[in-house]
Scaffold this motif. Structure first.
Motif, PDB file in Angstrom:
ATOM      1  N   ALA A  47      21.141 -31.364 -26.989  1.00 33.45           N
ATOM      2  CA  ALA A  47      22.077 -30.845 -27.989  1.00 33.45           C
ATOM      3  C   ALA A  47      21.677 -31.308 -29.376  1.00 33.45           C
ATOM      4  O   ALA A  47      20.999 -32.324 -29.532  1.00 33.45           O
ATOM      5  CB  ALA A  47      23.498 -31.328 -27.676  1.00 33.45           C
ATOM      6  N   GLU A  91      23.151 -32.821 -32.639  1.00 29.94           N
ATOM      7  CA  GLU A  91      24.387 -33.562 -32.935  1.00 29.94           C
ATOM      8  C   GLU A  91      24.234 -34.368 -34.219  1.00 29.94           C
ATOM      9  O   GLU A  91      23.118 -34.645 -34.666  1.00 29.94           O
ATOM     10  CB  GLU A  91      24.718 -34.533 -31.784  1.00 29.94           C
ATOM     11  CG  GLU A  91      25.031 -33.858 -30.463  1.00 29.94           C
ATOM     12  CD  GLU A  91      25.398 -34.850 -29.355  1.00 29.94           C
ATOM     13  OE1 GLU A  91      25.669 -36.026 -29.671  1.00 29.94           O
ATOM     14  OE2 GLU A  91      25.392 -34.440 -28.184  1.00 29.94           O
ATOM     15  N   THR A 136      20.718 -33.884 -38.775  1.00 27.41           N
ATOM     16  CA  THR A 136      21.165 -34.039 -37.398  1.00 27.41           C
ATOM     17  C   THR A 136      20.013 -34.507 -36.503  1.00 27.41           C
ATOM     18  O   THR A 136      18.867 -34.575 -36.933  1.00 27.41           O
ATOM     19  CB  THR A 136      21.721 -32.708 -36.837  1.00 27.41           C
ATOM     20  OG1 THR A 136      20.689 -31.727 -36.909  1.00 27.41           O
ATOM     21  CG2 THR A 136      22.941 -32.253 -37.617  1.00 27.41           C
TER      22      THR A 136
END
Lengths: 252, 252
Positions: free
Chosen positions: A117, A119, A136
Motif C-alpha cells: 500500500a 501510505e 508517502t
C-alpha cells in the motif's frame, strides 16, 4: 550464573532448578514430557501446590509448555540461524535468490498475508528515510511461515517516489526480490544497519505468530543504504524469539 | 502491524490499543502516569474490571509498570546503544580503553560481583574453544551496573593454560582489559562472532538485574578468534532487554 540463594530458596524454586538442569544436560530433550505433579510429589516429598509451582516456573520462563491433558513438555526448539552478514551478501540476491534462502536450508517457507500500500510514513521512518514533507511510502507487509509455524512479521517502507511503477509495488517483486529491483533503479543496497531489541509481544503479535506463553519477540529494524549513503528501505521485523538465533560475524 | 481483529476485539483490548498508541505518539512519555481505572471507566464507559484488564495488558507487555499506591506508569526507557562492530575495534582496547567505554558515553558504570576461578569447562564452551580433555578454563564472572541499575551479567571463559600467570586471572585485568592481555600473549582477538537469543529471565537473573515483570533478557554469546582462527574467549552475556538496543553495521 551465580547462585545467590543457596538452600534458602523456596522448595518449588529448587525443584525447578533441578528440572532446568535436567533440560540443560539433555536428560530431558526437546519435546520430552517432564515429570508430572504426582511424580514430583513423590520424588521431592512435597505438596501438590509446590509441584505445580515448580512446573509453572519453567512455563513462565518459556522453557517448557503445557499441553492440555497430557502434561508439561520441554519446548521444542529448532531455531533458525539467521546469519546477519552473509545473508545480505550481494551474490545472494544478485543471483536471483531470496535473502531468506540463506537461512532456511531445506525447510519449507511460505510467505503469506502480503499487502502492499501507499501510505503516510510513520514519523520515525520518515526521519530515517529523509523524506520530504507529505512524501508517502510504499509499505510492504508480510508474514513468513516456516514448516507451518509463523516465525516472522515484516513491514518494509520504501520512498513511494523511488519505487513507483516497479515490481516493488506488486505482491510479487520478482527474482531476487526488492533488493534486485532497487539495484535496477541504480539504488543497489550495499550497506546495512540492524537494530535489535526485545520485548514481550502484543496480543496481536502473539496471535499472528502462534506464540506460546512466556516467549518474547525480537525486533530487528534494518535500514539499507546505497553506496552514496542514501537510505532506501527501512524493514521492521518482529521475530518469535523461540524460533531464532541471530548471528553476526565481524572483524576488529 | 496488521490489525486483524477490528472492532470485534474485546473492549479492554481496544482501550489498551488506545493507550499504547498514546505512548507511541508521545502523548504519554517515559515515566508519565497513565490514566487510572477511574479515568478509564469514565472516558470509555466501562466497568472497573475492564479498565483494570486494559492496564494489565500494557503491564504484561512490559510497556508500563505499576508503582504501589501511585498508579501505572509508562516504563522509563533510556536504553544503551551497543554498537556491536565499532565497540570491538582494535583502536579501542588497543589504546587502553575498556570495550564498555564505547557504549556508555558519560554515564556512570560500575562493575561488581567479580569472581575469577579455574573450573571445568561446560560442554558447549569446551567444544567452541576446542579444549583438550580435562583442560580447564579461567572463568570470569561479573555484573555491569549503569547509573545504579544492573544491566548485564557476563561470564567469560578462556583456556586456563593460555592465560595462566597473566592479569586475566586477577580481578583487575589492567589497562585495555582481557583483550589487551591476550594481544600481549600473541593471541590478539581480531574476528568476532556474536549469537543473539532472547527468552524470559530465570528468577535469579531477574533478581540480579533488578528487572521489572514482563521484560525478557537478551543473550549474547560472543566468541573471539585470533588471526589464525583460534578461538580464545567465549563470553556469555545476559542483558536486561529494557536497557539495550544492539546495533550492527555491515556491508553487502
Amino acid at each position: 550464573m551465580v547462585n545467590t540463594g543457596g538452600d534458602r530458596r523456596p522448595k518449588y524454586q529448587r525443584i525447578a532448578d533441578t528440572l532446568r538442569e535436567g533440560i540443560r544436560s539433555g536428560e530431558y530433550g526437546p519435546g520430552d514430557r517432564l515429570p508430572g505433579e504426582n511424580d514430583l510429589m513423590v520424588t521431592h516429598g512435597v505438596a501438590r501446590m509446590t509441584a505445580r509451582q515448580a512446573l509453572s516456573v519453567l512455563r513462565d520462563e518459556g522453557v517448557a509448555e503445557a499441553r492440555k491433558g497430557a502434561g508439561v513438555f520441554v519446548r521444542e526448539f529448532r531455531p533458525l540461524r539467521r546469519r546477519g552478514v552473509q545473508r545480505l551478501a550481494q551474490r545472494q540476491w544478485g543471483n536471483g535468490r531470496s535473502i531468506w534462502s540463506a537461512d532456511i536450508e531445506n525447510r519449507s517457507l511460505e510467505v503469506d498475508r502480503i499487502t502492499v500500500a501507499d501510505e503516510a510514513a510513520p514519523d520515525g521512518v520518515a526521519a530515517v528515510l529523509s523524506l520530504a514533507d507529505e512524501e508517502t511510502v510504499c509499505v510492504r507487509r508480510r508474514r513468513f511461515v516456516l514448516d507451518g509455524k509463523p516465525v516472522l512479521l515484516a513491514t518494509s517502507y520504501l520512498p513511494a517516489s523511488l519505487v513507483a511503477g516497479t515490481a516493488i509495488t506488486q505482491e510479487d517483486t520478482g527474482k531476487g526480490g526488492t533488493y534486485a529491483r532497487l539495484a535496477e533503479l541504480g539504488c543497489e543496497p550495499v550497506h546495512f544497519r540492524e537494530e535489535i531489541r526485545s520485548r514481550m509481544p502484543s496480543k496481536d503479535e502473539a496471535s499472528q505468530l502462534s506464540m506460546s506463553a512466556g516467549t518474547p519477540v525480537i525486533l530487528v529494524c534494518r535500514t539499507a543504504f546505497t553506496d552514496e549513503g542514501r537510505p532506501v528501505e527501512v524493514n521492521e521485523m518482529t521475530l518469535d524469539a523461540a524460533s531464532y538465533i541471530l548471528e553476526y560475524d565481524f572483524d576488529a
